[in-house]
Design a protein around this motif. Structure first.
Motif, PDB file in Angstrom:
ATOM      1  N   THR A 196       0.833  -1.206   0.000  1.00 22.16           N
ATOM      2  CA  THR A 196       0.000   0.000   0.000  1.00 22.16           C
ATOM      3  C   THR A 196       0.866   1.254   0.000  1.00 22.16           C
ATOM      4  OG1 THR A 196      -1.711  -1.201   1.222  1.00 22.16           O
ATOM      5  CG2 THR A 196      -1.848   1.198   1.241  1.00 22.16           C
ATOM      6  N   ALA A 197       1.904   1.271   0.829  1.00 22.96           N
ATOM      7  CA  ALA A 197       2.792   2.424   0.897  1.00 22.96           C
ATOM      8  C   ALA A 197       3.585   2.592  -0.395  1.00 22.96           C
ATOM      9  CB  ALA A 197       3.750   2.281   2.078  1.00 22.96           C
ATOM     10  N   HIS A 198       3.995   1.481  -1.005  1.00 20.41           N
ATOM     11  CA  HIS A 198       4.789   1.570  -2.227  1.00 20.41           C
ATOM     12  C   HIS A 198       3.953   2.111  -3.381  1.00 20.41           C
ATOM     13  CE1 HIS A 198       8.245   0.908  -4.684  1.00 20.41           C
ATOM     14  NE2 HIS A 198       7.588   0.126  -5.516  1.00 20.41           N
ATOM     15  N   CYS A 199       2.682   1.814  -3.396  1.00 19.78           N
ATOM     16  CA  CYS A 199       1.805   2.365  -4.432  1.00 19.78           C
ATOM     17  C   CYS A 199       1.848   3.895  -4.399  1.00 19.78           C
ATOM     18  CB  CYS A 199       0.382   1.856  -4.225  1.00 19.78           C
ATOM     19  SG  CYS A 199      -0.815   2.494  -5.420  1.00 19.78           S
ATOM     20  N   ALA A 200       1.802   4.461  -3.207  1.00 18.57           N
ATOM     21  CA  ALA A 200       1.874   5.921  -3.075  1.00 18.57           C
ATOM     22  C   ALA A 200       3.251   6.444  -3.466  1.00 18.57           C
ATOM     23  CB  ALA A 200       1.531   6.326  -1.646  1.00 18.57           C
ATOM     24  N   ARG A 201       4.302   5.702  -3.104  1.00 18.62           N
ATOM     25  CA  ARG A 201       5.657   6.134  -3.480  1.00 18.62           C
ATOM     26  C   ARG A 201       5.830   6.192  -4.986  1.00 18.62           C
ATOM     27  NH1 ARG A 201       7.494   2.843   0.833  1.00 18.62           N
ATOM     28  NH2 ARG A 201       7.956   1.153  -0.622  1.00 18.62           N
ATOM     29  N   LEU A 202       5.164   5.296  -5.686  1.00 23.34           N
ATOM     30  CA  LEU A 202       5.264   5.267  -7.151  1.00 23.34           C
ATOM     31  C   LEU A 202       4.529   6.421  -7.808  1.00 23.34           C
ATOM     32  CD1 LEU A 202       4.730   1.432  -7.741  1.00 23.34           C
ATOM     33  CD2 LEU A 202       6.838   2.713  -8.147  1.00 23.34           C
ATOM     34  N   GLY A 203       3.642   7.085  -7.061  1.00 28.12           N
ATOM     35  CA  GLY A 203       2.880   8.200  -7.610  1.00 28.12           C
ATOM     36  C   GLY A 203       1.380   8.020  -7.545  1.00 28.12           C
ATOM     37  N   GLY A 204       0.944   6.883  -7.027  1.00 29.63           N
ATOM     38  CA  GLY A 204      -0.491   6.644  -6.913  1.00 29.63           C
ATOM     39  C   GLY A 204      -1.096   7.413  -5.746  1.00 29.63           C
ATOM     40  N   ARG A 205      -2.416   7.517  -5.746  1.00 32.44           N
ATOM     41  CA  ARG A 205      -3.115   8.178  -4.638  1.00 32.44           C
ATOM     42  C   ARG A 205      -2.935   7.364  -3.358  1.00 32.44           C
ATOM     43  NH1 ARG A 205      -8.712   7.636  -6.133  1.00 32.44           N
ATOM     44  NH2 ARG A 205      -7.952   6.143  -7.692  1.00 32.44           N
ATOM     45  N   PRO A 206      -2.733   8.025  -2.235  1.00 33.19           N
ATOM     46  CA  PRO A 206      -2.625   7.301  -0.966  1.00 33.19           C
ATOM     47  C   PRO A 206      -3.868   6.458  -0.715  1.00 33.19           C
ATOM     48  CG  PRO A 206      -1.936   9.575  -0.699  1.00 33.19           C
ATOM     49  CD  PRO A 206      -2.538   9.470  -2.067  1.00 33.19           C
ATOM     50  N   ALA A 207      -3.681   5.297  -0.122  1.00 31.81           N
ATOM     51  CA  ALA A 207      -4.792   4.390   0.185  1.00 31.81           C
ATOM     52  C   ALA A 207      -4.696   3.987   1.644  1.00 31.81           C
ATOM     53  CB  ALA A 207      -4.750   3.151  -0.711  1.00 31.81           C
ATOM     54  N   ASP A 208      -5.849   3.651   2.223  1.00 31.79           N
ATOM     55  CA  ASP A 208      -5.862   3.277   3.636  1.00 31.79           C
ATOM     56  C   ASP A 208      -5.635   1.793   3.851  1.00 31.79           C
ATOM     57  OD1 ASP A 208      -8.243   2.568   2.458  1.00 31.79           O
ATOM     58  OD2 ASP A 208      -9.495   3.069   4.201  1.00 31.79           O
ATOM     59  N   ARG A 209      -5.796   0.981   2.811  1.00 25.48           N
ATOM     60  CA  ARG A 209      -5.643  -0.458   2.978  1.00 25.48           C
ATOM     61  C   ARG A 209      -5.323  -1.098   1.636  1.00 25.48           C
ATOM     62  NH1 ARG A 209     -10.954  -3.243   2.548  1.00 25.48           N
ATOM     63  NH2 ARG A 209     -12.386  -1.792   1.524  1.00 25.48           N
ATOM     64  N   LEU A 210      -4.823  -2.330   1.693  1.00 27.39           N
ATOM     65  CA  LEU A 210      -4.423  -3.045   0.494  1.00 27.39           C
ATOM     66  C   LEU A 210      -5.590  -3.305  -0.442  1.00 27.39           C
ATOM     67  CD1 LEU A 210      -2.249  -4.574  -1.125  1.00 27.39           C
ATOM     68  CD2 LEU A 210      -2.784  -6.582   0.250  1.00 27.39           C
ATOM     69  N   GLN A 211      -6.758  -3.594   0.108  1.00 27.88           N
ATOM     70  CA  GLN A 211      -7.909  -3.902  -0.742  1.00 27.88           C
ATOM     71  C   GLN A 211      -8.225  -2.756  -1.693  1.00 27.88           C
ATOM     72  OE1 GLN A 211      -9.228  -6.926  -0.937  1.00 27.88           O
ATOM     73  NE2 GLN A 211     -10.390  -6.171  -2.688  1.00 27.88           N
ATOM     74  N   THR A 212      -8.022  -1.524  -1.218  1.00 26.92           N
ATOM     75  CA  THR A 212      -8.235  -0.362  -2.092  1.00 26.92           C
ATOM     76  C   THR A 212      -7.249  -0.376  -3.246  1.00 26.92           C
ATOM     77  OG1 THR A 212      -9.026   0.937  -0.208  1.00 26.92           O
ATOM     78  CG2 THR A 212      -8.315   2.159  -2.151  1.00 26.92           C
ATOM     79  N   VAL A 213      -6.000  -0.712  -2.963  1.00 29.42           N
ATOM     80  CA  VAL A 213      -4.989  -0.813  -4.023  1.00 29.42           C
ATOM     81  C   VAL A 213      -5.371  -1.908  -5.005  1.00 29.42           C
ATOM     82  CG1 VAL A 213      -2.541  -1.238  -4.491  1.00 29.42           C
ATOM     83  CG2 VAL A 213      -3.219   0.034  -2.443  1.00 29.42           C
TER      84      VAL A 213
END
Length: 315
Positions: free
Chosen positions: A193-210
């Motif tokens: 979840t944190a890496h998704c945001a580091r890549l440039g994605g919108r922050p998410a509160d949980r893995l299921q959202t990703v």
């Protein structure tokens, strides 16, 4: 260790960072009663032990013979202590788990790491002489290894902590254990979840959202998930080359997010294998939601029992 015979039912306790699951388990693994309480993870080890004892009392019945505990952290079954732990449960490291719970319940206690206890349910009884690698990928990355049908515990109970294998994909990333570059730092649910945001994605509160975003074609979500999956697959493939397992099981909440993750993991795993292992593939666990409490209830049959009338010396 040689299995011992216990005449009555056993209480199995599964301690995690968010909940404590208790079950009274009878002959043949039949669950006779269940109870669940939230883990008071921020209130200290003593309160956690009190709550575990409360959960045990809720399922206790006349004739109960022992308590088996499957707990988060590095657990040494011989001393009955938590030799190392993250801050998921505050003050958990150094806790006298077996002695503390035996004193609170009046019953002998055997304890082990939660993932190792669940992994034991993948073995086919005392005649199973196979080698097993078991990974649990969820809020953290845990694991267990069995050789010749027996779970390996290692020094201080640390064997099987697969999340702390070095991982090139996690280079420079801080791990929950205090080191950097470990598999858990890129492959656990919060890490993806944190890496998704580091890549440039919108922050998410949980893995299921990703996972939902990846299903809709979001490139950042897709890359974060597949990178975590590839890192896990590569680590397990390398470990398979070292140990020559007959079975590799991948459990936990992260593998359940869908085919994108599972296919990437299996592809990376297969790419690492030496020729004699080319047919080996990871598989999902065969146990259901009761695997941890059933594994916990089995512990008093094989591991040291810490008696309530002593200071924790095992029998």
């Amino acid at each position: 260790m040689t299995a011992r015979h216990l005449d009555g039912p056993v209480i199995g306790l599964d301690l995690g960072g968010t909940k404590i699951a208790a079950a009274l388990v009878g002959a043949g693994g039949t669950v006779l009663a269940r109870h669940t309480l939230p883990t008071p993870a921020t209130r200290g080890a003593g309160v956690v032990l009190d709550t575990m004892a409360e959960a045990a009392r809720a399922v206790w019945a006349p004739g109960t013979t022992a308590v088996g505990v499957a707990a988060a952290g590095v657990i040494d079954p011989v001393t009955g202590t938590v030799t190392s732990a993250t801050d998921t449960i505050r003050g958990w490291a150094g806790t006298g788990l077996a002695a503390g719970l035996a004193g609170r319940t009046g019953l002998p206690v055997a304890c082990d790491n939660d993932v190792r206890a669940a992994a034991a349910t993948e073995l086919d009884g005392p005649d199973d002489d196979g080698t097993l690698i078991y990974a649990a990928v969820g809020t953290g990355v845990g694991g267990a290894v069995a050789a010749a049908g027996r779970m390996l515990h290692g020094a201080a109970g640390i064997a099987g902590h697969l999340g702390h294998l070095p991982s090139p994909e996690a280079d420079g990333l801080p791990c929950t254990c205090g080191a950097t570059g470990h598999l858990e730092a890129i492959a656990a649910g919060p890490a993806i979840t944190a890496h998704c945001a580091r890549l440039g994605g919108r922050p998410a509160d949980r893995l299921q959202t990703v996972a939902e975003r990846a299903a809709q074609g979001d490139p950042y979500a897709t890359e974060a998930i597949t990178l975590g999956a590839r890192a896990t697959g590569r680590a397990l493939g390398g470990l398979a080359n070292a140990l020559g397992p007959h079975r590799v099981v991948v459990a936990g909440g992260v593998p359940r997010i869908g085919a994108l993750y599972w296919d990437a993991l299996c592809t990376a795993f297969a790419a690492e294998l030496m020729p004699p292992l080319r047919a080996l593939r990871p598989r999902h666990p065969r146990g259901g939601a009761d695997a941890a409490v059933l594994g916990a209830a089995a512990l008093p049959h094989t591991l040291p029992l810490h008696q309530p009338e002593t200071t924790g010396a095992p029998s």
